[in-house]
Scaffold this motif. Structure first.
Motif, PDB file in Angstrom:
ATOM      1  N   ILE A 181       0.846  -1.197   0.000  1.00 46.19           N
ATOM      2  CA  ILE A 181       0.000   0.000   0.000  1.00 46.19           C
ATOM      3  C   ILE A 181       0.877   1.242   0.000  1.00 46.19           C
ATOM      4  O   ILE A 181       1.821   1.360   0.775  1.00 46.19           O
ATOM      5  CB  ILE A 181      -0.942  -0.016   1.215  1.00 46.19           C
ATOM      6  CG1 ILE A 181      -1.862  -1.228   1.116  1.00 46.19           C
ATOM      7  CG2 ILE A 181      -1.756   1.256   1.296  1.00 46.19           C
ATOM      8  CD1 ILE A 181      -2.641  -1.505   2.373  1.00 46.19           C
ATOM      9  N   THR A 182       0.578   2.168  -0.896  1.00 51.18           N
ATOM     10  CA  THR A 182       1.359   3.396  -0.994  1.00 51.18           C
ATOM     11  C   THR A 182       0.453   4.598  -0.704  1.00 51.18           C
ATOM     12  O   THR A 182      -0.680   4.440  -0.277  1.00 51.18           O
ATOM     13  CB  THR A 182       1.949   3.562  -2.400  1.00 51.18           C
ATOM     14  OG1 THR A 182       0.861   3.649  -3.327  1.00 51.18           O
ATOM     15  CG2 THR A 182       2.833   2.395  -2.779  1.00 51.18           C
ATOM     16  N   GLU A 183       1.001   5.781  -0.982  1.00 48.72           N
ATOM     17  CA  GLU A 183       0.206   6.985  -0.750  1.00 48.72           C
ATOM     18  C   GLU A 183      -0.861   7.170  -1.820  1.00 48.72           C
ATOM     19  O   GLU A 183      -1.775   7.969  -1.659  1.00 48.72           O
ATOM     20  CB  GLU A 183       1.128   8.202  -0.725  1.00 48.72           C
ATOM     21  CG  GLU A 183       2.218   8.101   0.331  1.00 48.72           C
ATOM     22  CD  GLU A 183       2.390   9.392   1.097  1.00 48.72           C
ATOM     23  OE1 GLU A 183       2.250  10.445   0.451  1.00 48.72           O
ATOM     24  OE2 GLU A 183       2.651   9.325   2.313  1.00 48.72           O
ATOM     25  N   GLU A 184      -0.701   6.435  -2.938  1.00 50.46           N
ATOM     26  CA  GLU A 184      -1.668   6.533  -4.023  1.00 50.46           C
ATOM     27  C   GLU A 184      -2.811   5.537  -3.763  1.00 50.46           C
ATOM     28  O   GLU A 184      -2.565   4.344  -3.612  1.00 50.46           O
ATOM     29  CB  GLU A 184      -0.949   6.193  -5.336  1.00 50.46           C
ATOM     30  CG  GLU A 184      -1.772   6.362  -6.588  1.00 50.46           C
ATOM     31  CD  GLU A 184      -1.977   7.821  -6.983  1.00 50.46           C
ATOM     32  OE1 GLU A 184      -1.349   8.710  -6.370  1.00 50.46           O
ATOM     33  OE2 GLU A 184      -2.787   8.069  -7.899  1.00 50.46           O
ATOM     34  N   PRO A 185      -4.050   6.009  -3.713  1.00 46.07           N
ATOM     35  CA  PRO A 185      -5.149   5.083  -3.424  1.00 46.07           C
ATOM     36  C   PRO A 185      -5.258   3.964  -4.463  1.00 46.07           C
ATOM     37  O   PRO A 185      -5.163   4.218  -5.662  1.00 46.07           O
ATOM     38  CB  PRO A 185      -6.388   5.981  -3.492  1.00 46.07           C
ATOM     39  CG  PRO A 185      -5.887   7.342  -3.218  1.00 46.07           C
ATOM     40  CD  PRO A 185      -4.513   7.398  -3.809  1.00 46.07           C
ATOM     41  N   ILE A 186      -5.397   2.726  -3.984  1.00 48.48           N
ATOM     42  CA  ILE A 186      -5.648   1.609  -4.881  1.00 48.48           C
ATOM     43  C   ILE A 186      -6.984   0.965  -4.510  1.00 48.48           C
ATOM     44  O   ILE A 186      -7.440   1.072  -3.372  1.00 48.48           O
ATOM     45  CB  ILE A 186      -4.530   0.529  -4.821  1.00 48.48           C
ATOM     46  CG1 ILE A 186      -4.238   0.165  -3.360  1.00 48.48           C
ATOM     47  CG2 ILE A 186      -3.283   0.963  -5.537  1.00 48.48           C
ATOM     48  CD1 ILE A 186      -3.489  -1.127  -3.207  1.00 48.48           C
ATOM     49  N   LYS A 187      -7.563   0.312  -5.483  1.00 52.06           N
ATOM     50  CA  LYS A 187      -8.853  -0.321  -5.244  1.00 52.06           C
ATOM     51  C   LYS A 187      -8.628  -1.722  -4.696  1.00 52.06           C
ATOM     52  O   LYS A 187      -7.902  -2.508  -5.296  1.00 52.06           O
ATOM     53  CB  LYS A 187      -9.636  -0.392  -6.546  1.00 52.06           C
ATOM     54  CG  LYS A 187     -11.107  -0.572  -6.334  1.00 52.06           C
ATOM     55  CD  LYS A 187     -11.844  -0.425  -7.644  1.00 52.06           C
ATOM     56  CE  LYS A 187     -13.310  -0.112  -7.393  1.00 52.06           C
ATOM     57  NZ  LYS A 187     -14.007   0.224  -8.607  1.00 52.06           N
ATOM     58  N   VAL A 188      -9.203  -2.019  -3.552  1.00 51.54           N
ATOM     59  CA  VAL A 188      -9.068  -3.341  -2.956  1.00 51.54           C
ATOM     60  C   VAL A 188     -10.449  -3.985  -2.930  1.00 51.54           C
ATOM     61  O   VAL A 188     -11.390  -3.452  -2.354  1.00 51.54           O
ATOM     62  CB  VAL A 188      -8.508  -3.239  -1.525  1.00 51.54           C
ATOM     63  CG1 VAL A 188      -8.534  -4.597  -0.850  1.00 51.54           C
ATOM     64  CG2 VAL A 188      -7.101  -2.684  -1.547  1.00 51.54           C
ATOM     65  N   ASP A 189     -10.567  -5.129  -3.592  1.00 55.58           N
ATOM     66  CA  ASP A 189     -11.838  -5.845  -3.590  1.00 55.58           C
ATOM     67  C   ASP A 189     -11.853  -6.855  -2.453  1.00 55.58           C
ATOM     68  O   ASP A 189     -10.841  -7.465  -2.147  1.00 55.58           O
ATOM     69  CB  ASP A 189     -12.030  -6.600  -4.915  1.00 55.58           C
ATOM     70  CG  ASP A 189     -12.248  -5.640  -6.064  1.00 55.58           C
ATOM     71  OD1 ASP A 189     -12.993  -4.672  -5.873  1.00 55.58           O
ATOM     72  OD2 ASP A 189     -11.639  -5.844  -7.128  1.00 55.58           O
ATOM     73  N   PHE A 190     -12.989  -7.022  -1.845  1.00 54.13           N
ATOM     74  CA  PHE A 190     -13.115  -8.086  -0.853  1.00 54.13           C
ATOM     75  C   PHE A 190     -14.515  -8.678  -0.952  1.00 54.13           C
ATOM     76  O   PHE A 190     -15.472  -8.029  -1.336  1.00 54.13           O
ATOM     77  CB  PHE A 190     -12.815  -7.574   0.556  1.00 54.13           C
ATOM     78  CG  PHE A 190     -13.709  -6.475   1.022  1.00 54.13           C
ATOM     79  CD1 PHE A 190     -13.505  -5.178   0.607  1.00 54.13           C
ATOM     80  CD2 PHE A 190     -14.752  -6.736   1.898  1.00 54.13           C
ATOM     81  CE1 PHE A 190     -14.339  -4.151   1.037  1.00 54.13           C
ATOM     82  CE2 PHE A 190     -15.587  -5.722   2.343  1.00 54.13           C
ATOM     83  CZ  PHE A 190     -15.371  -4.427   1.903  1.00 54.13           C
ATOM     84  N   THR A 191     -14.580  -9.965  -0.611  1.00 51.04           N
ATOM     85  CA  THR A 191     -15.821 -10.701  -0.815  1.00 51.04           C
ATOM     86  C   THR A 191     -16.293 -11.284   0.503  1.00 51.04           C
ATOM     87  O   THR A 191     -15.491 -11.761   1.299  1.00 51.04           O
ATOM     88  CB  THR A 191     -15.583 -11.833  -1.830  1.00 51.04           C
ATOM     89  OG1 THR A 191     -15.047 -11.254  -3.010  1.00 51.04           O
ATOM     90  CG2 THR A 191     -16.871 -12.541  -2.180  1.00 51.04           C
ATOM     91  N   PHE A 192     -17.577 -11.195   0.747  1.00 54.96           N
ATOM     92  CA  PHE A 192     -18.130 -11.847   1.929  1.00 54.96           C
ATOM     93  C   PHE A 192     -19.492 -12.420   1.573  1.00 54.96           C
ATOM     94  O   PHE A 192     -20.078 -12.069   0.564  1.00 54.96           O
ATOM     95  CB  PHE A 192     -18.237 -10.873   3.101  1.00 54.96           C
ATOM     96  CG  PHE A 192     -19.046  -9.648   2.802  1.00 54.96           C
ATOM     97  CD1 PHE A 192     -20.397  -9.629   3.062  1.00 54.96           C
ATOM     98  CD2 PHE A 192     -18.443  -8.524   2.251  1.00 54.96           C
ATOM     99  CE1 PHE A 192     -21.148  -8.503   2.773  1.00 54.96           C
ATOM    100  CE2 PHE A 192     -19.191  -7.385   1.951  1.00 54.96           C
ATOM    101  CZ  PHE A 192     -20.546  -7.375   2.217  1.00 54.96           C
TER     102      PHE A 192
END
Lengths: 149, 167
Positions: free
Chosen positions: B58-69
């Motif tokens: 993880i950096t200072e640049e926002p990344i999209k993190v997918d999670f499933t439930f």
């Protein structure tokens, strides 16, 4: 927005913002050699439209699919449906389908035709990537509609 | 001596009170349990969902993190995939919900080339700063929600949605 009471209530109070409706046109074919293909196309169309809905929830209402069998295709009249939805306050009425025959009406209605992709054989991540790619094909159509006014 | 003798009447009084007490307790205890049951229930092992993103990535640049439930709606069980915009602010990891506070669309980082380093909602041109603060003059009325963040074996875990704490 889905076509349920909660979302429709919101639509009624936010008509200025929710101005686009997506109507899936869905062919059901039960012939021995077509039933798998038909169900696969259904699965694809449902997944894709649900994904579009998630991305553009605040501007799009997704209708339940208008479903027909081949012999009674004439019972579906996209022109009348379009008229009805325009009267209900939707500025943009978009049909989405895997049935190529509807493209013959593309002078009169906005129809997005997408060849169906068999999602059933893919695992979750591949499926997601495919749907994201497909969404990218739909976005330009939506934004060109939205930039018209 | 005779003062300490237990009379038949006293004996009966004591036994009946004792037995009656037990019976009353037997009736009341389950009722009491029912009444306070939610407080006794064991919480399911945290409410955190594991993601496949490493904390180190993880950096200072926002990344999209997918999670499933898994979500259960009456009889219908389904896997729901949600996403979060995750970035590092100093040492702190921030996970923002991508759901626009206007009408619930999905916002994108750097989605609008005219306004770099902002979250952008394509539906009605809503914009948010990196902290999730809504930019006045655009349709959204509140900041983006935040996810509780945790770490397990170097991987990011996301928890409940909470109101934005950065703004």
């Amino acid at each position: 927005m889905y076509y349920n009471v909660q979302d429709v209530t919101q639509f009624q109070s936010q008509k200025d913002f929710i101005d686009t409706v997506i109507i899936p046109l869905l062919s059901v074919n039960l012939k021995e050699d077509m039933i798998k293909q038909s169900s696969s196309a259904t699965q694809y169309l449902m997944s894709l439209t649900a994904f579009i809905e998630q991305q553009f929830k605040g501007r799009i209402m997704l209708m339940p699919p208008f479903t027909y069998i081949e012999q009674f295709k004439e019972s579906i009249s996209p022109l009348d449906i379009q008229e009805e939805f325009r009267n209900a306050g939707f500025k943009h009425v978009l049909f989405i389908t895997c049935d190529h025959s509807w493209t013959s009406l593309k002078e009169k209605i906005d129809v997005i035709w997408l060849p169906s992709i068999p999602l059933e054989s893919m695992d979750q991540t591949v499926k997601k990537t495919i749907l994201e790619d497909q969404l990218k094909q739909v976005i330009p159509i939506l934004s060109s509609k939205w930039s018209q006014n | 001596m005779s003062n300490n003798r237990v009379t038949r009447r006293q004996f009966l009084n004591y036994t009946l009170t004792g037995v009656g007490g037990f019976m009353a307790a037997g009736v009341l205890m389950p009722m009491l349990r029912f009444a306070i049951d939610p407080a006794l229930q064991v919480k399911a092992e945290g409410d955190f969902v594991q993601t496949s993103t490493k904390i180190a990535d993880i950096t200072e640049e926002p990344i999209k993190v997918d999670f499933t439930f898994e979500q259960v709606d009456a009889w219908y069980k389904s896997d729901v995939t949600e996403a979060a915009w995750v970035y590092k602010d100093g040492d702190r990891i921030i996970a923002l919900s991508p759901v626009c506070k206007h009408l619930g669309c999905t916002v994108n980082w750097n989605g609008d080339s005219a306004h770099p380093n902002q979250f952008f909602c394509a539906c009605h041109a809503g914009r948010y700063e990196k902290t999730g603060k809504n930019i006045p003059g655009t349709p959204p009325l509140g900041p983006l929600d935040e996810y509780e963040v945790s770490e397990k074996d170097g991987f990011l875990m996301l928890g409940k949605k909470i109101a934005n704490t950065l703004v």
